[in-house]
Write a protein that holds these residues in place. Structure first.
Motif, PDB file in Angstrom:
ATOM      1  N   LYS A   2       0.817  -1.209   0.000  1.00  0.00           N
ATOM      2  CA  LYS A   2       0.000   0.000   0.000  1.00  0.00           C
ATOM      3  C   LYS A   2       0.853   1.261   0.000  1.00  0.00           C
ATOM      4  O   LYS A   2       0.477   2.253   0.595  1.00  0.00           O
ATOM      5  CB  LYS A   2      -0.904  -0.003   1.238  1.00  0.00           C
ATOM      6  N   PHE A   3       2.027   1.187  -0.622  1.00  0.00           N
ATOM      7  CA  PHE A   3       2.882   2.374  -0.686  1.00  0.00           C
ATOM      8  C   PHE A   3       3.712   2.273  -1.954  1.00  0.00           C
ATOM      9  O   PHE A   3       3.832   1.209  -2.550  1.00  0.00           O
ATOM     10  CB  PHE A   3       3.760   2.483   0.565  1.00  0.00           C
ATOM     11  N   THR A   4       4.276   3.403  -2.374  1.00  0.00           N
ATOM     12  CA  THR A   4       4.969   3.384  -3.665  1.00  0.00           C
ATOM     13  C   THR A   4       6.454   3.102  -3.516  1.00  0.00           C
ATOM     14  O   THR A   4       7.118   2.751  -4.484  1.00  0.00           O
ATOM     15  CB  THR A   4       4.787   4.729  -4.405  1.00  0.00           C
ATOM     16  N   GLY A   5       7.013   3.292  -2.298  1.00  0.00           N
ATOM     17  CA  GLY A   5       8.429   3.025  -2.091  1.00  0.00           C
ATOM     18  C   GLY A   5       8.924   3.686  -0.829  1.00  0.00           C
ATOM     19  O   GLY A   5       8.131   4.029   0.057  1.00  0.00           O
ATOM     20  N   TYR A   6      10.259   3.844  -0.770  1.00  0.00           N
ATOM     21  CA  TYR A   6      10.881   4.467   0.398  1.00  0.00           C
ATOM     22  C   TYR A   6      11.775   5.610  -0.074  1.00  0.00           C
ATOM     23  O   TYR A   6      12.334   5.558  -1.165  1.00  0.00           O
ATOM     24  CB  TYR A   6      11.779   3.467   1.129  1.00  0.00           C
ATOM     25  N   ARG A   7      11.942   6.616   0.792  1.00  0.00           N
ATOM     26  CA  ARG A   7      12.902   7.691   0.511  1.00  0.00           C
ATOM     27  C   ARG A   7      13.825   7.848   1.705  1.00  0.00           C
ATOM     28  O   ARG A   7      13.378   7.939   2.852  1.00  0.00           O
ATOM     29  CB  ARG A   7      12.181   9.008   0.237  1.00  0.00           C
ATOM     30  N   CYS A   8      15.140   7.896   1.420  1.00  0.00           N
ATOM     31  CA  CYS A   8      16.118   8.055   2.507  1.00  0.00           C
ATOM     32  C   CYS A   8      16.069   9.480   3.046  1.00  0.00           C
ATOM     33  O   CYS A   8      16.094  10.439   2.274  1.00  0.00           O
ATOM     34  CB  CYS A   8      17.525   7.723   2.020  1.00  0.00           C
ATOM     35  N   GLY A  42      18.160  11.204   0.258  1.00  0.00           N
ATOM     36  CA  GLY A  42      17.022  11.449  -0.615  1.00  0.00           C
ATOM     37  C   GLY A  42      16.801  10.377  -1.665  1.00  0.00           C
ATOM     38  O   GLY A  42      15.854  10.450  -2.453  1.00  0.00           O
ATOM     39  N   ASN A  43      17.668   9.372  -1.678  1.00  0.00           N
ATOM     40  CA  ASN A  43      17.539   8.289  -2.648  1.00  0.00           C
ATOM     41  C   ASN A  43      16.209   7.552  -2.460  1.00  0.00           C
ATOM     42  O   ASN A  43      15.765   7.356  -1.338  1.00  0.00           O
ATOM     43  CB  ASN A  43      18.706   7.317  -2.460  1.00  0.00           C
ATOM     44  N   GLU A  44      15.588   7.158  -3.571  1.00  0.00           N
ATOM     45  CA  GLU A  44      14.315   6.429  -3.456  1.00  0.00           C
ATOM     46  C   GLU A  44      14.500   4.956  -3.804  1.00  0.00           C
ATOM     47  O   GLU A  44      15.322   4.608  -4.646  1.00  0.00           O
ATOM     48  CB  GLU A  44      13.264   7.078  -4.354  1.00  0.00           C
ATOM     49  N   TYR A  45      13.715   4.118  -3.141  1.00  0.00           N
ATOM     50  CA  TYR A  45      13.779   2.675  -3.352  1.00  0.00           C
ATOM     51  C   TYR A  45      12.377   2.135  -3.582  1.00  0.00           C
ATOM     52  O   TYR A  45      11.408   2.654  -3.028  1.00  0.00           O
ATOM     53  CB  TYR A  45      14.389   1.987  -2.126  1.00  0.00           C
ATOM     54  N   LEU A  46      12.288   1.085  -4.379  1.00  0.00           N
ATOM     55  CA  LEU A  46      11.006   0.419  -4.579  1.00  0.00           C
ATOM     56  C   LEU A  46      10.703  -0.456  -3.361  1.00  0.00           C
ATOM     57  O   LEU A  46      11.617  -0.843  -2.628  1.00  0.00           O
ATOM     58  CB  LEU A  46      11.054  -0.431  -5.849  1.00  0.00           C
ATOM     59  N   PRO A  47       9.432  -0.800  -3.155  1.00  0.00           N
ATOM     60  CA  PRO A  47       9.067  -1.563  -1.969  1.00  0.00           C
ATOM     61  C   PRO A  47       9.909  -2.830  -1.753  1.00  0.00           C
ATOM     62  O   PRO A  47      10.268  -3.141  -0.624  1.00  0.00           O
ATOM     63  CB  PRO A  47       7.595  -1.910  -2.221  1.00  0.00           C
ATOM     64  N   GLY A  48      10.264  -3.532  -2.817  1.00  0.00           N
ATOM     65  CA  GLY A  48      11.003  -4.779  -2.635  1.00  0.00           C
ATOM     66  C   GLY A  48      12.511  -4.620  -2.510  1.00  0.00           C
ATOM     67  O   GLY A  48      13.224  -5.583  -2.245  1.00  0.00           O
ATOM     68  N   GLN A  49      12.988  -3.392  -2.675  1.00  0.00           N
ATOM     69  CA  GLN A  49      14.447  -3.201  -2.741  1.00  0.00           C
ATOM     70  C   GLN A  49      15.141  -3.135  -1.383  1.00  0.00           C
ATOM     71  O   GLN A  49      16.316  -3.471  -1.282  1.00  0.00           O
ATOM     72  CB  GLN A  49      14.764  -1.908  -3.513  1.00  0.00           C
ATOM     73  N   VAL A  50      14.456  -2.633  -0.392  1.00  0.00           N
ATOM     74  CA  VAL A  50      15.069  -2.460   0.932  1.00  0.00           C
ATOM     75  C   VAL A  50      14.062  -2.874   1.999  1.00  0.00           C
ATOM     76  O   VAL A  50      12.855  -2.960   1.734  1.00  0.00           O
ATOM     77  CB  VAL A  50      15.470  -0.984   1.188  1.00  0.00           C
ATOM     78  N   THR A  51      14.578  -3.114   3.213  1.00  0.00           N
ATOM     79  CA  THR A  51      13.681  -3.476   4.310  1.00  0.00           C
ATOM     80  C   THR A  51      13.777  -2.504   5.480  1.00  0.00           C
ATOM     81  O   THR A  51      12.766  -2.122   6.068  1.00  0.00           O
ATOM     82  CB  THR A  51      13.993  -4.902   4.821  1.00  0.00           C
ATOM     83  N   TYR A  52      14.995  -2.096   5.821  1.00  0.00           N
ATOM     84  CA  TYR A  52      15.156  -1.293   7.038  1.00  0.00           C
ATOM     85  C   TYR A  52      15.688   0.117   6.781  1.00  0.00           C
ATOM     86  O   TYR A  52      14.908   1.053   6.700  1.00  0.00           O
ATOM     87  CB  TYR A  52      16.054  -2.038   8.033  1.00  0.00           C
ATOM     88  N   THR A  53      17.010   0.253   6.626  1.00  0.00           N
ATOM     89  CA  THR A  53      17.586   1.593   6.463  1.00  0.00           C
ATOM     90  C   THR A  53      18.251   1.710   5.092  1.00  0.00           C
ATOM     91  O   THR A  53      18.368   0.722   4.374  1.00  0.00           O
ATOM     92  CB  THR A  53      18.624   1.882   7.568  1.00  0.00           C
ATOM     93  N   CYS A  54      18.699   2.921   4.755  1.00  0.00           N
ATOM     94  CA  CYS A  54      19.311   3.162   3.443  1.00  0.00           C
ATOM     95  C   CYS A  54      20.613   2.381   3.303  1.00  0.00           C
ATOM     96  O   CYS A  54      21.499   2.507   4.145  1.00  0.00           O
ATOM     97  CB  CYS A  54      19.577   4.656   3.270  1.00  0.00           C
ATOM     98  N   PRO A  55      20.719   1.557   2.249  1.00  0.00           N
ATOM     99  CA  PRO A  55      21.933   0.761   2.069  1.00  0.00           C
ATOM    100  C   PRO A  55      23.184   1.623   1.848  1.00  0.00           C
ATOM    101  O   PRO A  55      24.293   1.165   2.107  1.00  0.00           O
ATOM    102  CB  PRO A  55      21.653  -0.067   0.813  1.00  0.00           C
ATOM    103  N   LYS A  56      22.997   2.874   1.414  1.00  0.00           N
ATOM    104  CA  LYS A  56      24.153   3.725   1.127  1.00  0.00           C
ATOM    105  C   LYS A  56      24.738   4.347   2.386  1.00  0.00           C
ATOM    106  O   LYS A  56      25.945   4.369   2.576  1.00  0.00           O
ATOM    107  CB  LYS A  56      23.723   4.891   0.215  1.00  0.00           C
ATOM    108  N   ASP A  57      23.855   4.901   3.224  1.00  0.00           N
ATOM    109  CA  ASP A  57      24.357   5.709   4.343  1.00  0.00           C
ATOM    110  C   ASP A  57      23.688   5.375   5.679  1.00  0.00           C
ATOM    111  O   ASP A  57      23.910   6.056   6.676  1.00  0.00           O
ATOM    112  CB  ASP A  57      24.167   7.201   4.035  1.00  0.00           C
ATOM    113  N   GLY A  58      22.865   4.339   5.691  1.00  0.00           N
ATOM    114  CA  GLY A  58      22.216   3.950   6.949  1.00  0.00           C
ATOM    115  C   GLY A  58      21.122   4.900   7.403  1.00  0.00           C
ATOM    116  O   GLY A  58      20.634   4.797   8.524  1.00  0.00           O
ATOM    117  N   GLY A  59      20.756   5.855   6.539  1.00  0.00           N
ATOM    118  CA  GLY A  59      19.724   6.828   6.913  1.00  0.00           C
ATOM    119  C   GLY A  59      18.360   6.172   7.135  1.00  0.00           C
ATOM    120  O   GLY A  59      18.060   5.122   6.567  1.00  0.00           O
ATOM    121  N   ASN A  60      17.535   6.794   7.971  1.00  0.00           N
ATOM    122  CA  ASN A  60      16.169   6.305   8.185  1.00  0.00           C
ATOM    123  C   ASN A  60      15.363   6.479   6.901  1.00  0.00           C
ATOM    124  O   ASN A  60      15.482   7.492   6.228  1.00  0.00           O
ATOM    125  CB  ASN A  60      15.474   7.081   9.302  1.00  0.00           C
TER     126      ASN A  60
END
Ligand code: PLP
Ligand code: ZN
Length: 422
Positions: free
Chosen positions: A3-9, A13-31
């Motif tokens: 029920k969402f389009t993705g995630y934004r760090c 500010g990097n955006e991820y698709l729902p299936g790409q990440v689970t917890y924090t930003c893979p680049k910098d650990g950002g929320n």
């Protein structure tokens, strides 16, 4: 279906698709911020579609939530949220205020604000078919996860510091979670939980790590919005003394910074939908002995420097806040601020709220202690409308509560003894 389009760090500010990440930003650990489908919601819903619903829990906001409805109805999962707002005229008088309210989160099913997060995370866990959900907790997050998991038959594992208050540990055990007490701090438990989740394939609920805790916590903002709509219809009438009132000031206690960020997110969602014209002011309150986020706010930076936390308010005793950046922004972007209070002021706040019929744990009373200080500094005054959150029940930490009061006298069972004492 997600029920969402993705995630934004929140950092890069990097955006991820729902299936790409689970917890924090893979680049910098950002929320990560979960991105609702605003266009869809805008097209499909109007505020009245929400305000006319009869569901008396956070699930009334289903159209705005980024999870689907949980299975089953009328489980304790359906008692999370929709907490009452009380007016506190006697305390308002004392503080030189005209309009003071308290939203009492201790009325949640496991007696703290954390139920909002856990209800939504457990629902997300079911969506991703997690077998086990795990969390680190100073007590309340664990109790909430254990309680919400029990409600729907989900397996839960909780890592808490061995110093956690007895009542909270009892809750964890009674709700049937696997409880592991760590000989270390909350921060030690946090790191261990992340490692264990990774090793055993568990779904990790950790605050400021799992993006869906914020999605649960934002529902408090929706409730404040609805309460404001329902109770202040007259504020714009000609003779209303509040005609030109300043925005609502919301006081919230801060540990990891996830509640304050969640409330900010909720109002940002409403703003993005065009359902509110302006933001309220959000004011974070930390204990002096656990003030990493307040420090960053005052230093005008987003770099969070850890502290060695010591405070009676165990629920906000955090060395390294896991949601510090968004928590700094919650105040900065809403013309709010941060306040720090001493343990003595927190204990005093427990006593003052108690006399109004509100029993708060130390971290819950911290927000009110912050208001007392803010009023004395002239940061809020007169006609300013103020809402204080009590985030947790006093029953959670009876030892701390006893420090706020005089012990009761013990007497012989005779009338003479009674007369002597009166
Ligand atoms: C967790 C908690 C807080 C603070 O929330 P954060 O997201 O850690 O800032 C405040 N009060 C109570 C009672 C809590 O349990
Ligand atoms: Zn990033």
């Amino acid at each position: 279906m997600n029920k969402f389009t993705g995630y934004r760090c929140s950092l890069c500010g990097n955006e991820y698709l729902p299936g790409q990440v689970t917890y924090t930003c893979p680049k910098d650990g950002g929320n990560l911020d979960v991105i609702p489908d605003y266009d869809f919601i805008k097209r499909k819903f109007h505020p009245e579609d929400i305000t006319s619903r009869t569901e008396a829990s956070l699930w009334r906001y289903l159209p705005l939530l980024t999870v689907n409805e949980p299975a089953g109805d009328s489980t304790p999962m359906h008692a999370a949220g929709w907490t009452p707002v009380f007016s506190l005229p006697r305390l308002a008088d004392k503080l030189g205020l005209k309009h003071l309210w308290l939203k009492d989160e201790s009325r949640n099913p496991t007696a703290s604000f954390k139920d909002r997060a856990s209800a939504v995370v457990v629902t997300r866990a079911r969506e991703v078919k997690a077998e086990v959900v795990v969390t680190a907790s100073t007590g309340n997050a664990g109790a909430a996860l254990a309680g919400m998991s029990a409600a729907v038959g989900q397996k839960a594992v909780i890592f808490a510091p061995k110093s956690a208050p007895q009542a909270k540990v009892a809750q964890l055990l009674v709700f049937g979670a696997k409880v592991i007490l760590v000989d270390g701090t909350y921060d030690d438990a946090f790191d261990l939980t992340v490692k264990a989740a990774d090793e055993f394939g568990w779904y990790c609920r950790n605050t400021g790590y799992n993006p869906f805790t914020l999605e649960g916590k934002k529902t408090a903002a929706f409730e404040i919005w609805e309460w404001w709509l329902a109770t202040h219809r007259d504020w714009h009438k000609k003779d209303s003394p509040l005609d030109n009132h300043s925005p609502l000031s919301i006081f919230v206690s801060v540990g990891d910074g996830n509640i304050i960020s969640g409330i900010h997110k909720g109002f940002k969602d409403l703003l993005a939908l065009g359902w509110i014209p302006t933001m309220p002011r959000i004011i974070g309150v930390q204990a002096e002995g656990s003030a990493a986020i307040a420090n960053a706010f005052y230093d005008n930076t987003e770099t969070i420097t850890p502290v060695s936390a010591t405070t009676i308010a165990d629920s906000i005793s955090v060395d390294l806040p896991r949601d510090g950046v968004r928590a700094v922004r919650a105040a900065r972007e809403t013309t709010g601020t941060y306040i720090t209070v001493s343990d003595g002021e927190i204990i005093q706040a427990i006593a003052e709220l108690g006399k109004m019929g509100v029993f708060a744990e130390p971290a819950g009373a911290t927000a009110y202690a912050g208001l007392v200080k803010a009023a004395s500094l002239g940061l809020v005054k007169g006609e300013d409308p103020v809402l204080v959150l009590n985030t947790g029940s006093g029953l959670k930490d009876v030892r701390a509560a006893m420090q706020a009061v005089q012990p009761a006298p013990i007497i012989e069972p005779t009338l003479e003894a009674v007369k002597k004492i009166l």
